[in-house]
Design an enzyme around this catalytic site. Structure first.
Site, PDB file in Angstrom:
ATOM      1  N   LYS A 116      25.959  66.871  50.815  1.00  0.00           N
ATOM      2  CA  LYS A 116      24.697  66.123  50.906  1.00  0.00           C
ATOM      3  C   LYS A 116      23.895  66.307  49.624  1.00  0.00           C
ATOM      4  CE  LYS A 116      21.089  68.206  52.823  1.00  0.00           C
ATOM      5  NZ  LYS A 116      19.795  68.381  52.110  1.00  0.00           N
ATOM      6  N   ASN A 117      23.753  67.538  49.161  1.00  0.00           N
ATOM      7  CA  ASN A 117      22.872  67.796  48.027  1.00  0.00           C
ATOM      8  C   ASN A 117      23.432  67.240  46.726  1.00  0.00           C
ATOM      9  OD1 ASN A 117      21.045  68.892  49.732  1.00  0.00           O
ATOM     10  ND2 ASN A 117      21.556  71.022  49.276  1.00  0.00           N
ATOM     11  N   CYS A 163       7.179  71.459  52.752  1.00  0.00           N
ATOM     12  CA  CYS A 163       7.932  71.168  53.977  1.00  0.00           C
ATOM     13  C   CYS A 163       7.919  72.446  54.805  1.00  0.00           C
ATOM     14  CB  CYS A 163       9.355  70.733  53.642  1.00  0.00           C
ATOM     15  SG  CYS A 163      10.338  72.096  53.053  1.00  0.00           S
ATOM     16  N   ARG A 185       6.969  74.420  47.958  1.00  0.00           N
ATOM     17  CA  ARG A 185       7.943  73.673  47.144  1.00  0.00           C
ATOM     18  C   ARG A 185       7.279  72.724  46.143  1.00  0.00           C
ATOM     19  NH1 ARG A 185      12.798  71.783  50.827  1.00  0.00           N
ATOM     20  NH2 ARG A 185      13.883  71.841  48.817  1.00  0.00           N
ATOM     21  N   PRO A 186       6.539  73.266  45.209  1.00  0.00           N
ATOM     22  CA  PRO A 186       5.900  72.429  44.186  1.00  0.00           C
ATOM     23  C   PRO A 186       6.940  71.785  43.267  1.00  0.00           C
ATOM     24  CG  PRO A 186       5.639  74.736  43.667  1.00  0.00           C
ATOM     25  CD  PRO A 186       6.281  74.686  44.994  1.00  0.00           C
ATOM     26  N   ASP A 246      20.558  78.536  51.672  1.00  0.00           N
ATOM     27  CA  ASP A 246      20.914  77.588  52.728  1.00  0.00           C
ATOM     28  C   ASP A 246      21.894  78.166  53.729  1.00  0.00           C
ATOM     29  OD1 ASP A 246      20.872  74.574  50.644  1.00  0.00           O
ATOM     30  OD2 ASP A 246      19.289  75.853  51.439  1.00  0.00           O
ATOM     31  N   VAL A 258      14.159  83.170  47.992  1.00  0.00           N
ATOM     32  CA  VAL A 258      13.976  81.863  47.343  1.00  0.00           C
ATOM     33  C   VAL A 258      12.792  81.095  47.913  1.00  0.00           C
ATOM     34  CG1 VAL A 258      15.076  79.636  46.875  1.00  0.00           C
ATOM     35  CG2 VAL A 258      16.431  81.757  46.762  1.00  0.00           C
ATOM     36  N   ARG A 262      20.044  65.490  59.420  1.00  0.00           N
ATOM     37  CA  ARG A 262      19.669  65.237  58.020  1.00  0.00           C
ATOM     38  C   ARG A 262      20.806  65.668  57.085  1.00  0.00           C
ATOM     39  NH1 ARG A 262      13.903  67.061  55.978  1.00  0.00           N
ATOM     40  NH2 ARG A 262      14.989  66.236  54.150  1.00  0.00           N
TER      41      ARG A 262
HETATM   42  C1  EPZ Z   1      17.672  72.487  46.420  1.00  0.00           C
HETATM   43  O1  EPZ Z   1      16.300  72.291  46.654  1.00  0.00           O
HETATM   44  C2  EPZ Z   1      18.378  72.095  47.709  1.00  0.00           C
HETATM   45  N1  EPZ Z   1      18.073  70.707  48.041  1.00  0.00           N
HETATM   46  C3  EPZ Z   1      17.905  72.996  48.848  1.00  0.00           C
HETATM   47  O2  EPZ Z   1      18.673  72.661  49.996  1.00  0.00           O
HETATM   48  C4  EPZ Z   1      18.189  74.451  48.476  1.00  0.00           C
HETATM   49  O3  EPZ Z   1      17.703  75.289  49.498  1.00  0.00           O
HETATM   50  C5  EPZ Z   1      17.500  74.783  47.145  1.00  0.00           C
HETATM   51  O4  EPZ Z   1      17.950  73.873  46.126  1.00  0.00           O
HETATM   52  C6  EPZ Z   1      17.812  76.194  46.673  1.00  0.00           C
HETATM   53  O5  EPZ Z   1      19.198  76.356  46.537  1.00  0.00           O
HETATM   54  C7  EPZ Z   1      18.665  69.704  47.361  1.00  0.00           C
HETATM   55  O6  EPZ Z   1      19.432  69.908  46.435  1.00  0.00           O
HETATM   56  C8  EPZ Z   1      18.333  68.313  47.801  1.00  0.00           C
HETATM   57  P1  EPZ Z   1      14.508  74.716  44.139  1.00  0.00           P
HETATM   58  P2  EPZ Z   1      15.257  72.390  45.412  1.00  0.00           P
HETATM   59  O7  EPZ Z   1      13.768  73.804  43.252  1.00  0.00           O
HETATM   60  O8  EPZ Z   1      15.940  72.051  44.163  1.00  0.00           O
HETATM   61  C9  EPZ Z   1      10.308  76.751  43.688  1.00  0.00           C
HETATM   62  C10 EPZ Z   1      19.035  72.041  52.208  1.00  0.00           C
HETATM   63  O9  EPZ Z   1      18.893  72.677  53.241  1.00  0.00           O
HETATM   64  N2  EPZ Z   1       9.976  75.646  42.779  1.00  0.00           N
HETATM   65  O10 EPZ Z   1      15.733  75.406  43.619  1.00  0.00           O
HETATM   66  O11 EPZ Z   1      14.055  71.629  45.787  1.00  0.00           O
HETATM   67  C11 EPZ Z   1      10.467  76.302  45.127  1.00  0.00           C
HETATM   68  O12 EPZ Z   1       9.213  76.267  45.770  1.00  0.00           O
HETATM   69  C12 EPZ Z   1      17.984  72.112  51.125  1.00  0.00           C
HETATM   70  O13 EPZ Z   1      20.037  71.332  51.942  1.00  0.00           O
HETATM   71  C13 EPZ Z   1       8.764  75.679  42.079  1.00  0.00           C
HETATM   72  O14 EPZ Z   1       7.973  76.618  42.214  1.00  0.00           O
HETATM   73  O15 EPZ Z   1      14.940  73.930  45.435  1.00  0.00           O
HETATM   74  C14 EPZ Z   1      11.390  77.331  45.730  1.00  0.00           C
HETATM   75  O16 EPZ Z   1      10.626  78.449  46.149  1.00  0.00           O
HETATM   76  C15 EPZ Z   1      16.788  72.928  51.564  1.00  0.00           C
HETATM   77  N3  EPZ Z   1       8.460  74.666  41.231  1.00  0.00           N
HETATM   78  C16 EPZ Z   1      12.257  77.758  44.541  1.00  0.00           C
HETATM   79  O17 EPZ Z   1      11.611  77.283  43.362  1.00  0.00           O
HETATM   80  C17 EPZ Z   1       9.309  73.608  41.022  1.00  0.00           C
HETATM   81  O18 EPZ Z   1       8.992  72.702  40.217  1.00  0.00           O
HETATM   82  C18 EPZ Z   1      13.650  77.144  44.559  1.00  0.00           C
HETATM   83  O19 EPZ Z   1      13.475  75.779  44.753  1.00  0.00           O
HETATM   84  C19 EPZ Z   1      10.538  73.592  41.732  1.00  0.00           C
HETATM   85  C20 EPZ Z   1      10.858  74.624  42.590  1.00  0.00           C
END
Ligand code: EPZ
Length: 418
Positions: free
Chosen positions: A22-23, A118, A123-124, A306, A328, A398
């Site tokens: 999916k991702n 969410c 998740r900024p 995940d 995370v 989803r």
């Molecule tokens: C991806 O989300 C995945 N989603 C998530 O899977 C997964 O949990 C996550 O990576 C971590 O592996 C998709 O790929 C669609 P991050 P992503 O940016 O990229 C912070 C699922 O269940 N952050 O790596 O959005 C954030 O708040 C989903 O399939 C900032 O602070 O995750 C988090 O605490 C859930 N500023 C941490 O980084 C930013 O600009 C990691 O988030 C971006 C992120």
């Protein structure tokens, strides 16, 4: 509102093929906006998040549709008539934000609703915006929308403050069409980043270092559509393997490369499960109660966040006490109260959950709250005594294609009720 009913106790055994990731799919769909012509994606999972991204692409004017002959093939023409992704779609799925980089890189403008937080955290998207601004985009917030404009992105050095998968992907996509060289430092190393980079290179991009924390991109004038087969979903694979372990079964998953979930396999081995790997296949066998272990989630190659809920479900029945630490996301323990309703003995202490193994779980009506929490509840239900009803199954849909059918093919007593 659908719900899933699981009659626990069946020992799972057999072989099942996982769906496409999916991702990976979501990022690849966004990347199609960068390319002239049609991009064809094979092995795409039929899940709600993909449908939402299809709606986003449609709103942008890109012709995106399922293939008439193959139900898991998407055809996307990278054309855009209105570079705006509307709030009512983006709020359903924050990964919609992945269209911003391609829009501003190829069309000079993109307007995407600021994705709210969410269930699992704030998740900024500050890192996405930091990267796009470094490439020369003018970014501003306007009535809840992020607007990025540029009359030609310029290559630059981007140093991410933290590990972000979609942030790395968004900036990587934008950099492919920026003039000159870009260097992404502290980049995410996830398999989904590597797969996206491979597809971008096939489109004509020049990228080195994907999969390391330093990615170098040399911009090119344009990219062309490709045909790409999406890799198997490593998290779905890990979920099905966890189901095999908790039911003390013998489960083989096919269609996914083992190294994409190597740390999950290591953790399953630590619980005492036998894990064998082959090309695009993984087999687990478990007898007796799992051993208690320590789990700490981390960016790849660490243990995938995940997979945290699914492993915790297994550990509720371990011999001894385990500690599960979520590093995370700040709020990814919503499966804990539901597991406690099933008799699990878990004490939360900040980012750690202390899981004291019990000899059995008992079925209960439980509530799904987010995609992976729901998966964890299903894993627990497979070993609980009695009938567990998991409500709000749309969370599961989803990211998992017909999860009940996959589990039933392994011998689970599971059904969906409308
Ligand atoms: C991806 O989300 C995945 N989603 C998530 O899977 C997964 O949990 C996550 O990576 C971590 O592996 C998709 O790929 C669609 P991050 P992503 O940016 O990229 C912070 C699922 O269940 N952050 O790596 O959005 C954030 O708040 C989903 O399939 C900032 O602070 O995750 C988090 O605490 C859930 N500023 C941490 O980084 C930013 O600009 C990691 O988030 C971006 C992120």
């Amino acid at each position: 509102m659908d719900r899933i009913v699981v009659h626990g106790g069946a020992r799972l055994e057999g072989t099942v093929t996982v769906s496409g990731s999916k991702n990976s799919t979501l990022a690849l769909m966004a990347s199609a906006l960068l390319a002239e012509g049609e991009t064809v994606l094979h092995n795409v999972p039929r899940v709600r998040d993909v449908d939402t991204m299809l709606q986003i692409l449609g709103a942008l004017g890109a012709r995106a549709r399922w293939d008439e002959k193959d139900a898991h093939t998407l055809r996307i023409a990278g054309r855009v008539t209105k570079p705006e992704a509307p709030y009512d779609l983006v709020r359903k799925m924050r990964a919609s934000f992945l269209v911003l980089g391609p829009l501003v890189a190829r069309f000079g403008a993109g307007r995407v609703s600021e994705p709210g937080g969410c269930a699992i955290g704030v998740r900024p998207v500050d890192q996405h915006l930091k990267g796009l601004e470094a490439l020369g985009a003018c970014v501003r917030l306007d009535h809840g929308y992020v607007e990025a404009t540029s009359d030609g992105l310029q290559g630059a050095r981007v140093v991410f403050d933290l590990n972000t998968v979609n942030g790395t992907q968004n900036v990587l996509m934008a950099a492919t069409l920026a003039q000159g060289e870009s260097v992404l430092e502290n980049a995410a190393r996830e398999p989904e980043v590597i797969e996206l980079a491979r597809a971008l290179v096939a489109m004509g991009a020049q990228i080195q270092g994907a999969g390391t924390d330093r990615i170098v991109v040399r911009g090119v004038p344009g990219l062309r559509g490709i045909t790409h087969r999406v890799a198997g979903d490593r998290i779905e694979a890990g979920t099905l393997l966890a189901a095999g372990v908790i039911t003390r079964g013998d489960v083989t998953v096919e269609g996914v490369e083992p190294e994409a979930l190597e740390t999950t396999l290591e953790k399953l081995r630590e619980t005492g499960a036998l894990v064998e790997v082959g090309s695009e296949r993984i087999r687990v066998r478990a007898e007796g109660a799992p051993r208690a272990i320590r789990v700490v989630t981390a960016p790849y190659p660490g243990l995938a966040t995940d997979m945290q809920a699914q492993l915790m479900a297994v550990l509720t029945l371990a011999q001894g006490s385990s500690v599960v630490t979520e590093t995370v996301f700040e709020n990814r323990f919503m499966h804990v109260p539901e597991l406690q309703r099933m008799g699990a003995d878990i004490a939360l202490d900040g980012r750690s959950a202390h899981v004291r193994g019990v000899t059995s779980l008992s079925a209960a009506p439980v509530m799904a709250t987010d995609l992976r929490a729901s998966a964890g509840l299903i894993v627990a239900a497979l070993a609980a005594e009695g009938d567990t009803t998991v409500n709000r199954v749309y969370h599961i849909d989803r990211g998992y294609e017909r999860i009940e059918e996959k589990l039933r093919s392994l011998g689970a007593e599971i059904r969906r009720e409308a």
